[in-house]
Design an enzyme around this catalytic site. Structure first.
Site, PDB file in Angstrom:
ATOM      1  N   GLU A   1      32.705   7.010  15.098  1.00 32.70           N
ATOM      2  CA  GLU A   1      32.721   6.985  13.639  1.00 32.70           C
ATOM      3  C   GLU A   1      33.267   5.640  13.190  1.00 32.70           C
ATOM      4  OE1 GLU A   1      35.294   9.105  10.132  1.00 32.70           O
ATOM      5  OE2 GLU A   1      34.217  10.450  11.498  1.00 32.70           O
TER       6      GLU A   1
ATOM      7  N   ASP B   1       0.844  -1.196   0.000  1.00 30.60           N
ATOM      8  CA  ASP B   1       0.000   0.000   0.000  1.00 30.60           C
ATOM      9  C   ASP B   1       0.879   1.246   0.000  1.00 30.60           C
ATOM     10  OD1 ASP B   1      -1.759   2.062   0.441  1.00 30.60           O
ATOM     11  OD2 ASP B   1      -2.419   1.385   2.425  1.00 30.60           O
TER      12      ASP B   1
ATOM     13  N   GLU C   1      28.773   9.742  11.326  1.00 29.89           N
ATOM     14  CA  GLU C   1      29.051   9.748  12.770  1.00 29.89           C
ATOM     15  C   GLU C   1      27.757   9.540  13.550  1.00 29.89           C
ATOM     16  OE1 GLU C   1      32.729  12.962  12.226  1.00 29.89           O
ATOM     17  OE2 GLU C   1      30.701  13.637  12.767  1.00 29.89           O
TER      18      GLU C   1
ATOM     19  N   GLU D   1      34.849   9.739  18.288  1.00 28.28           N
ATOM     20  CA  GLU D   1      34.921  11.031  17.610  1.00 28.28           C
ATOM     21  C   GLU D   1      35.129  12.165  18.619  1.00 28.28           C
ATOM     22  OE1 GLU D   1      35.214  13.179  15.390  1.00 28.28           O
ATOM     23  OE2 GLU D   1      35.460  11.907  13.630  1.00 28.28           O
TER      24      GLU D   1
ATOM     25  N   HIS E   1      30.486  13.526   6.217  1.00 27.50           N
ATOM     26  CA  HIS E   1      31.369  14.031   5.165  1.00 27.50           C
ATOM     27  C   HIS E   1      31.416  13.004   4.044  1.00 27.50           C
ATOM     28  CE1 HIS E   1      33.579  15.658   8.961  1.00 27.50           C
ATOM     29  NE2 HIS E   1      32.475  16.355   8.707  1.00 27.50           N
TER      30      HIS E   1
ATOM     31  N   GLU F   1      36.071  16.258  -0.847  1.00 29.61           N
ATOM     32  CA  GLU F   1      35.239  15.906   0.310  1.00 29.61           C
ATOM     33  C   GLU F   1      34.239  17.027   0.539  1.00 29.61           C
ATOM     34  OE1 GLU F   1      35.720  15.064   5.141  1.00 29.61           O
ATOM     35  OE2 GLU F   1      37.358  15.936   3.976  1.00 29.61           O
TER      36      GLU F   1
ATOM     37  N   GLU G   1      31.314   9.314   5.559  1.00 25.09           N
ATOM     38  CA  GLU G   1      31.789   9.093   6.926  1.00 25.09           C
ATOM     39  C   GLU G   1      30.667   9.487   7.885  1.00 25.09           C
ATOM     40  OE1 GLU G   1      35.161  11.650   7.169  1.00 25.09           O
ATOM     41  OE2 GLU G   1      36.437  10.400   5.910  1.00 25.09           O
TER      42      GLU G   1
ATOM     43  N   ARG H   1      31.741  18.420   2.998  1.00 27.69           N
ATOM     44  CA  ARG H   1      31.664  18.217   4.447  1.00 27.69           C
ATOM     45  C   ARG H   1      30.332  18.622   5.071  1.00 27.69           C
ATOM     46  NH1 ARG H   1      36.033  17.287   7.263  1.00 27.69           N
ATOM     47  NH2 ARG H   1      35.476  18.677   8.990  1.00 27.69           N
TER      48      ARG H   1
ATOM     49  N   ARG I   1      39.596  21.859   7.279  1.00 24.53           N
ATOM     50  CA  ARG I   1      38.293  21.298   7.640  1.00 24.53           C
ATOM     51  C   ARG I   1      37.229  22.352   7.944  1.00 24.53           C
ATOM     52  NH1 ARG I   1      41.757  17.078   8.595  1.00 24.53           N
ATOM     53  NH2 ARG I   1      40.827  14.984   8.490  1.00 24.53           N
TER      54      ARG I   1
END
Length: 468
Positions: free
Chosen positions: A219, A53, A134, A211, A268, A357, A132, A359, A338
């Site tokens: 992580e 459904d 977390e 982490e 990330h 990457e 990645e 982030r 970062r």
């Protein structure tokens, strides 16, 4: 691993399977399922499908068009490690029984169409994603949205959250979780158990660790894979980690910001495009990127505000996206840095390792939609030859106010992100990858969440305003 329907039927016999559990993902990104005994499961179901459904699933069908079909994917088969009775799980695609077409609102179908669009573009034939994700491990959590009892309480021995309770003196301080050894890190064995369960369901793992935040933030990084495969793995990943925690008497959350004043949980996502055996992101430009990769990054940054609705799709997501907690808010490129939304990892000079990457995403994102949207944004940057984006090697959190104002930022709320998506989504519709009705349903669901959150006073409002 099974590859064909015949392989699955053999696996059922060889493993002594008693039940088959079919699963699919709804629009917000939750796994849905139902089970049947082996006596009711037939090989023909791989082609004919199983009815369900669609009107009872958030974001799917209206009640007058509720009948839908699930098509099990034999390559997705795995044995569930948590059920008492041996159970084989099959991830499904969704089909409309009237039109005979694959369902436009099926998130997994979006991911498959995104991969096909990449191949049809001639730019490349494979996109690799390495997320990645977390999470936090709590001993217990209580919460209520009752008008007369609104709030939450978290107990986390790792953080010594109850200061009056017995403790061993070894706990993780705020922002002090990267990388203490036991006895401060109290979840080494539990994360190792998670790794074992993840690998048993077909998810190769590269590393696990505590982490930055306290309260059991962890992580566990999986090996990169192609877009649809890695989206399947993220859904399995969350399922396995939650259930492994539950079996140990703990509770796991993927909320981006469950604790005020400490780092939040991100997802990330490393990404690169290949053509055959040739990696296309390595070159002689900034941070060793190719012109193609730099245009890809420009696409991500240009569409960043709209992407946020899909990569950071909850009200809570924007509690994380604030300066000072390693969560990126600045739409700019940087090598190693970062504090930028787009980073270029510099661990290796190998062309095969060259990647970008992104982030911003967090693990509440529907991975099929989020990974597909990032790919479509990057491809839009390549197709439009957006070229090299603005880059910096400075700590973006240490910029002067004047410097900071020159850099575009992510939206500061889910409502702003949804506004951006409504204005900027044509790039998602290219090649029929996303559909208008899927985006409309997604935005409607999320607008309702924003409205619900905005209606309720929070505990901090009592502290600030009760005596005015």
């Amino acid at each position: 691993m099974a590859k064909t329907a015949k392989d699955v039927m053999k696996m059922i016999t060889d493993e002594g399977i008693q039940f088959v559990d079919v699963r699919f993902t709804d629009v917000p990104g939750r796994w849905q399922h139902f089970s049947m005994p082996i006596s009711a499961f037939e090989a023909d179901m791989f082609k004919e499908g199983l009815g369900f459904d669609g009107s009872s699933i958030e974001g799917f069908q209206a009640i007058e068009a509720s009948d839908m079909l699930l098509l099990p994917d034999p390559e997705s088969a795995f044995v569930d490690p948590f059920f008492e009775h041996p159970t084989l799980v099959l991830i499904c695609d969704i089909k409309d029984p009237i039109t005979g077409e694959l369902y436009g609102k099926d998130p997994r179908g979006v991911a498959k169409r995104a991969e096909s669009y990449l191949k049809d573009s001639g730019i490349g034939d494979t996109v690799y994603m390495g997320p990645e994700a977390e999470f936090f491990i709590f001993d217990s959590v209580q919460f209520s949205s009752d008008p007369y009892a609104f709030g939450y309480r978290i107990d986390a021995i790792d953080a010594h959250s109850d200061g009056d309770a017995y403790g061993d003196g070894y706990w993780v301080r705020t922002k002090g979780g990267y990388f203490p050894c036991p006895p401060s890190d109290k979840y080494q064995d539990l994360r190792s158990e998670m790794v074992i369960n993840l690998e048993n369901v077909g998810i190769p793992i590269e590393v696990q660790h505590h982490e930055v935040a306290t309260a059991g933030q962890g992580e566990i990084d999986m090996k990169f894979d192609t877009l649809t495969n890695v989206a399947d793995k993220i859904i399995k990943y969350k399922y396995v980690i939650r259930n492994t925690g539950a079996m140990a008497g703990k509770t796991v959350t993927f909320m981006p910001k469950p604790i005020f004043g400490d780092n939040g949980s991100g997802m990330h996502t490393h990404q690169s495009i290949w053509k055959g055996s040739k990696p296309l992101f390595a070159g002689k430009g900034y941070a060793g990127l190719s012109d193609l990769a730099l245009s890809y990054v420009s696409g991500l940054l240009s569409h960043g505000p709209a992407l946020a609705a899909l990569t950071n799709p909850t009200v809570n997501s924007y509690r994380r996206l604030v300066p000072g907690y390693e969560a990126p808010v600045n739409l700019i490129l940087s090598a190693r840095n970062r504090s930028a939304v787009c980073r270029v990892p510099m661990y290796s000079d190998s062309p095969k390792a060259k990647r970008v990457e992104y982030r911003a995403p967090d693990p509440t994102a529907n991975p099929y939609l989020a990974f597909s949207a990032m790919l479509m944004a990057g491809l839009d940057g390549i197709k439009k030859e957006m070229g090299e984006p603005k880059a910096t090697d400075k700590n973006l959190y240490a910029l002067s106010a004047r410097e900071a104002r020159r850099i575009k930022t992510l939206p500061s709320s889910l409502g702003e992100a949804l506004d951006a998506l409504e204005k900027d989504h044509d790039f998602l519709l290219e090649g029929g990858v996303f559909t208008e009705d899927l985006l409309e349903s997604f935005i409607e669901i999320k607008r309702e969440e924003v409205a619900e959150a905005n209606l309720r006073p929070s505990p901090i409002e009592y502290e600030m305003y009760f005596d005015l």
